[in-house]
Design an enzyme around this catalytic site. Structure first.
Site, PDB file in Angstrom:
ATOM      1  N   ASP A  36       0.954  -1.186   0.034  1.00 57.13           N
ATOM      2  CA  ASP A  36      -0.258   0.160  -0.056  1.00 57.13           C
ATOM      3  C   ASP A  36       0.752   1.096  -0.092  1.00 57.13           C
ATOM      4  OD1 ASP A  36       0.884  -0.029   2.631  1.00 57.13           O
ATOM      5  OD2 ASP A  36      -1.230   0.336   3.456  1.00 57.13           O
ATOM      6  N   ASP A 174      -5.233  -0.180   6.156  1.00 58.45           N
ATOM      7  CA  ASP A 174      -6.028  -0.167   7.608  1.00 58.45           C
ATOM      8  C   ASP A 174      -7.210   0.823   7.603  1.00 58.45           C
ATOM      9  OD1 ASP A 174      -3.809  -1.909   7.601  1.00 58.45           O
ATOM     10  OD2 ASP A 174      -2.988  -0.923   9.168  1.00 58.45           O
TER      11      ASP A 174
HETATM   12  C1  GLA Z   1       0.261  -2.096   8.532  1.00 57.39           C
HETATM   13  C2  GLA Z   1       0.008  -0.846   7.815  1.00 57.39           C
HETATM   14  C3  GLA Z   1      -0.469  -1.061   6.451  1.00 57.39           C
HETATM   15  C4  GLA Z   1       0.218  -1.891   5.705  1.00 57.39           C
HETATM   16  C5  GLA Z   1       0.464  -3.270   6.381  1.00 57.39           C
HETATM   17  C6  GLA Z   1       1.330  -3.968   5.533  1.00 57.39           C
HETATM   18  O1  GLA Z   1      -0.804  -2.747   8.782  1.00 57.39           O
HETATM   19  O2  GLA Z   1      -0.715   0.040   8.600  1.00 57.39           O
HETATM   20  O3  GLA Z   1      -0.415   0.501   5.876  1.00 57.39           O
HETATM   21  O4  GLA Z   1       1.572  -1.170   5.063  1.00 57.39           O
HETATM   22  O5  GLA Z   1       1.043  -2.853   7.612  1.00 57.39           O
HETATM   23  O6  GLA Z   1       0.665  -4.405   4.494  1.00 57.39           O
END
Ligand code: GLA
Length: 387
Positions: A36, A174
């Site tokens: 992301d 997230d």
């Molecule tokens: C965490 C971060 C997300 C993403 C994941 C890995 O959850 O908050 O933005 O980068 O790690 O995919």
């Protein structure tokens, strides 16, 4: 839950007035990890577990936060104006951060509020308890102060809070998954432009099982920011030989043809993961749409291997959970989910084998790691709302 929360609210802040109760979910990512912040695709879904809050506006411009998960910390108090991150404010820095972020974006908050939170997402499990708390707080403010905010904006403001107030350089996945959740659907999100599509998850014969390693981690963990920098560095090196905006723009073939521009074998591995994981995610959603859960599961397994060998964010706990899962009957796919370095795995397991799965993986894990893993059969739920 509503009753318990209201009872606690009355006990801590006193009864009366307009007390409202809200909920925001946690999330699990099915595939598309560490893509992301590389302009790639992700495929998370919101869960029916999450964070609850009972809230009432007050008239003295004070923010009073209380968590039923951290009762020993008592009421954490701040003033609406001049918010700064404070170590002693602990978990309350997340809601404070969102209020600060809203103010930074020009939203005026004229009153304070008293809030009691309760979350049933295991803490530091990688199921986004912090994004859930952030988006919930943003949603509460939007409702209480009648802010005209789309849910996508709320996700971006929550991410801004996490990046600039908390100091974790996370991507958008997230907060987006929490804000935009839809029952029985996963969210196919292109993080380069925030275009998203809901894909129904119809697992007639199978369940989604989350195995929590109980190895605690926080995103404050510097290794997350370190991976991000490694990818940024690799991108810069690639940009000397090919015109791309992000690692997510590259196909596997383009990456292989140009990877020698990256001057370090570790960075080649990091970038390889970002490129291949993005392509896997696109392929996985295609497979799912065609009803090919078996292929989807294989791609989940491949994702874990890449996170283990190339991105190096798994560790013995997550590897034990995933690798033991692969050996069980009825397991269609299993991989670590979230940032890694501890946290959870997500597995798709045929209905009739779920009990055996939990027993067998739990036993091997405890024997090898020395403490227990927890298992949750989860359902896919909606985004935030008032209860
Ligand atoms: C965490 C971060 C997300 C993403 C994941 C890995 O959850 O908050 O933005 O980068 O790690 O995919």
């Amino acid at each position: 839950m509503k009753e318990q929360l209201l009872q606690k609210f009355n006990e801590i802040f006193g009864a009366g007035g307009d007390i409202r109760v809200y909920f925001a979910p946690g999330r699990v990512n099915l595939i598309g990890e560490h893509t992301d912040y590389n302009g790639g695709h992700v495929f998370p879904c919101a869960l029916t577990i999450g964070t609850y809050a009972a809230v009432r506006k007050n008239t003295d411009k004070t923010l009073r936060f209380y968590s039923m998960n951290f009762e020993h910390l008592g009421v954490i108090t701040s003033f609406v104006e001049g918010l700064t991150k404070k170590k002693e404010d602990d978990w309350a820095n997340y809601p404070k951060g969102v209020i600060w972020a809203l103010q930074q974006k020009g939203y005026i908050i004229e009153q304070g509020m008293d809030v009691v939170y309760f979350g049933n997402i295991p803490n530091a499990s990688g199921l986004s308890s912090s994004a859930s708390l952030e988006v919930l707080t943003g949603y509460i403010l939007k409702e209480l102060f009648h802010f005209e905010l789309y849910m996508i904006e709320l996700a971006l403001i929550s991410q801004y809070a996490e990046n600039k107030f908390i100091g974790v350089n996370c991507g958008i996945m997230d907060q987006f998954a929490v804000a935009m959740g839809k029952k029985d659907h996963a969210i196919f999100l292109d993080t380069s432009n925030l275009a998203c599509e809901y894909a129904p998850i119809k697992l007639d014969n199978a369940k989604i099982i989350i195995a929590c390693s109980n190895k605690k981690r926080g995103l404050g963990d510097s290794r997350y920011n370190e991976r991000r920098s490694e990818c940024e560095e690799a991108l810069k090196e690639l940009q000397t030989v090919i015109a791309v905006k992000a690692l997510g723009d590259l196909s596997e073939e383009e990456f292989e043809a140009h990877k020698s521009a990256i001057g370090d074998p570790v960075r080649i591995k990091r970038a390889k993961h970002a490129v291949y994981e993005n392509r896997r995610t696109i392929q996985a959603v295609k497979a799912l749409k065609a009803g090919n859960i078996a292929e989807f599961g294989q791609l989940m397994n491949a994702s874990h291997i890449s996170l283990r060998d190339d991105y190096e964010v798994t560790g013995i706990e997550l590897d034990t959970l995933a690798e033991t899962a692969w050996q069980q009957k009825g397991v269609m796919g299993s991989r670590m989910t979230g940032a890694g370095f501890g946290g959870c795995t997500v597995s798709i397991v045929e209905n009739e084998y779920t009990r055996e799965f939990i027993k067998a993986v739990g036993k091997t894990y405890e024997e090898k790691i020395g403490y227990k893993a927890d298992f949750y059969v989860v359902d896919i739920g909606n985004g935030p709302g008032r209860l």
